[in-house]
Enzyme design. Structure first.
Site, mmCIF file in Angstrom:
data_model
loop_
_atom_site.group_PDB
_atom_site.id
_atom_site.type_symbol
_atom_site.label_atom_id
_atom_site.label_comp_id
_atom_site.label_asym_id
_atom_site.label_seq_id
_atom_site.Cartn_x
_atom_site.Cartn_y
_atom_site.Cartn_z
ATOM 1 N N CYS B 81 0.761 -1.297 -0.601
ATOM 2 C CA CYS B 81 -0.090 0.445 -0.329
ATOM 3 C C CYS B 81 1.188 1.161 -0.217
ATOM 4 O O CYS B 81 2.066 1.322 -0.727
ATOM 5 C CB CYS B 81 -0.717 0.300 1.311
ATOM 6 S SG CYS B 81 -2.210 1.429 1.173
ATOM 7 N N HIS B 198 -4.039 -4.816 0.055
ATOM 8 C CA HIS B 198 -3.585 -5.242 1.439
ATOM 9 C C HIS B 198 -4.017 -7.373 1.114
ATOM 10 O O HIS B 198 -4.760 -7.944 1.231
ATOM 11 C CB HIS B 198 -4.151 -4.517 2.801
ATOM 12 C CG HIS B 198 -4.269 -3.824 2.482
ATOM 13 N ND1 HIS B 198 -3.338 -3.362 3.321
ATOM 14 C CD2 HIS B 198 -4.864 -1.913 1.861
ATOM 15 C CE1 HIS B 198 -3.124 -1.609 3.720
ATOM 16 N NE2 HIS B 198 -4.122 -1.904 2.450
ATOM 17 N N GLU B 200 -2.705 -9.245 3.504
ATOM 18 C CA GLU B 200 -3.310 -9.800 4.968
ATOM 19 C C GLU B 200 -4.959 -9.623 4.782
ATOM 20 O O GLU B 200 -5.185 -9.872 5.815
ATOM 21 C CB GLU B 200 -2.191 -9.017 5.803
ATOM 22 C CG GLU B 200 -2.285 -7.605 5.725
ATOM 23 C CD GLU B 200 -1.674 -6.355 5.017
ATOM 24 O OE1 GLU B 200 -1.412 -7.074 3.740
ATOM 25 O OE2 GLU B 200 -1.812 -5.440 5.237
#
Lengths: 293, 220
Positions: B81, B198, B200
């Site tokens: 990001c 992202h 994750e």
């Protein structure tokens, strides 16, 4: 291609239990939030929202254990709200594993917390929840403490102000519709969504699948919160362990084994299938083959 | 002993990146210590928030040269990001600010209205598809990159108002579309992998990206 609409299960939490009320009152215990969260994650939820529904009432926020457990198992964004009053409260919830926080009561009491939190943690981390109640003259006013306390602030004006203060998203809750299954407040949602350039998450009122497409296509919602439609569907599928709910809350509903007649339940894959049929773009359901270019 | 250092400069949810690393068998430490960072077999530069503020914090903690030196060592490096955007030469966020200059190019803001007059919400918050980029008429391969095994058009989770425009388009691994703009959503160059989304927060397919990156880290 237009934007992809997010479908966000909302889990109202009281103590160790997932609860659901009507107009955010008369809370029924539905089960363990962890079980619901995991099920929704595995079925293609785009994000999750946890709200500690009694936190501002008792001046506490007790979700840390549930957040930490969720963050270990669930790899989609998690927004946490309820009773967050200070920058330290926000930091603690983020440290426990939340990705975003939802502010309401504290923001209306002191709007500076929005700009301060946005500066420290980034705008995209700060969601402002606006709890709206329609007045007899047609105006919408913002309330605090889960729709209990009158603030006298106009919803539209407040929405524009929170954007200017640096909020990254608005969680717009219709208290009138909340838990009723009578459909989202389309007028309210459209009014706010068109007046701000940040995403608006519509919450409160979903009773069936067409309510969801309506609030996206007519209400211009950028994301949709769902509780009853999903929760009552999951309850039907699981064997309720009554021993679990001895500790706290109203478990009469679970004991009765009844279904909640005002809600047509659905699971996340069914909802996404339905949205695709109405040309609403969203992340495909888990394992779906089709890619919409 | 940790394998991976997650650079701690107070920006973003570092905990979830650590959880994702552990989930794929990569012990990770959140740290801003030079010794921790140089001892690790891989480094992640995360980030949520404002570009200039992030650069300022990196400078205050003496991390700017350290990151550049680490990348030059050739060890696996992942930017996520804002951690991707910081690798560029400059950003147009607020007034212009200088970045780490690993890649030439600028970081610029999405328009709120596209050329057809449709208006868009900024930031982009939500799931979007990543697609194979093309260079010189050919599709870029994702083999031996962290995107190996991903479907062309897989959904990933994004939160951003700005996007990267690399001068050298060869580095672009995937593209995505928002506000009528096709932009670079991930890149790969030598030991550096960076993504605007992202992983994750991108459910099981996002964890796959961590899994592939873990293989790269372990084989280094």
């Amino acid at each position: 291609m237009s934007k992809n609409i997010r479908i966000i299960p909302r889990l109202d939490i009281k103590g160790p239990n997932l609860v659901k009320g009507i107009h955010l009152e008369g809370l029924r215990v539905l089960g363990k939030p962890e079980n619901f969260a995991k099920y929704y994650y595995e079925n293609g939820a785009d994000e999750l929202i946890y709200i500690d529904v009694v936190a501002s009432l008792y001046n506490r926020n007790s979700l840390h254990d549930i957040i930490a457990k969720t963050a270990k198992e669930i790899f989609i964004p998690l927004t946490v709200g309820g009773g967050l009053r200070t920058i330290d409260d926000i930091r603690n919830v983020l440290r426990a594993g939340a990705d975003k926080v939802s502010l309401n009561t504290a923001a209306l009491k002191d709007p500076k917390i929005i700009s301060e939190a946005a500066r420290r943690f980034g705008s995209s981390t700060i969601v402002v929840a606006i709890e709206a109640i329609k007045q007899s003259d047609g105006r919408y006013l913002a309330y605090t403490d889960n729709g209990r306390e009158y603030s006298g602030v106009e919803v539209l004006e407040w929405a524009q102000r929170v954007e200017a203060l640096g909020a990254g998203e608005i969680l717009l809750v219709s208290i009138d519709r909340e838990g009723t299954g009578s459909g989202y407040d389309l007028t309210l949602t459209k009014m706010v969504s068109c007046a701000v350039s940040i995403p608006v998450i519509a919450s409160g009122g979903a009773g069936n699948l067409s309510d969801i497409t309506n609030v996206i296509l007519e209400g211009c919602a950028d994301a949709v919160c769902l509780a009853s439609v999903l929760h009552y569907d999951f309850i039907k599928k699981q064997i309720v362990d009554k021993e679990l709910f001895k500790i706290e809350g109203n478990i009469e509903y679970l004991k009765s084994g009844k279904s909640f007649s005002k809600i047509q339940t659905a699971n996340l894959p069914e909802i996404k299938e339905y949205l695709h049929r109405f040309q609403v773009d969203c992340r495909h359901r888990v394992n779906a083959e089709a890619v919409h270019a | 002993m940790h394998k991976v250092a997650i650079i701690d400069y107070d920006m973003g949810n570092l905990f979830s990146i650590q959880q994702a690393c552990e989930n794929v068998g990569l012990p990770a430490k959140i740290t801003c210590l030079k010794s921790d960072i140089f001892r690790s077999s891989g480094v992640i530069l995360p980030g949520v928030g404002a570009f200039a503020e992030a650069m300022k914090t990196l400078q205050e903690r003496g991390l700017v040269d350290l990151i550049v030196d680490y990348i030059k060592l050739g060890k696996p490096f992942m930017g996520i990001c804002l951690g991707m955007q910081l690798l560029f030469s400059e950003s147009e966020e607020f007034s212009k600010s200088k970045g780490l200059s690993i890649f030439s190019g600028i970081v610029t803001k999405f328009p709120t209205v596209n050329n057809k007059g449709n208006s868009y919400k900024i930031p982009q918050v939500g799931w979007n598809m990543i697609k194979r980029s093309r260079y010189g008429g050919n599709e870029i391969s994702w083999d031996r990159t962290p995107l190996e095994g991903q479907k062309n058009g897989e959904f990933m989770y994004f939160v951003h108002s700005y996007y990267c425009k690399p001068v050298d388009e060869k580095v672009i691994l995937s593209v995505s579309n928002y506000a009528g703009i096709k932009y670079c959503s991930s890149l790969s160059w030598r030991n550096v992998f960076a993504c605007q989304f992202h992983p994750e927060k991108s459910a099981k397919m996002g964890l796959e990206i961590y899994g592939k990156w873990a293989q790269i880290v372990k084989s280094y």
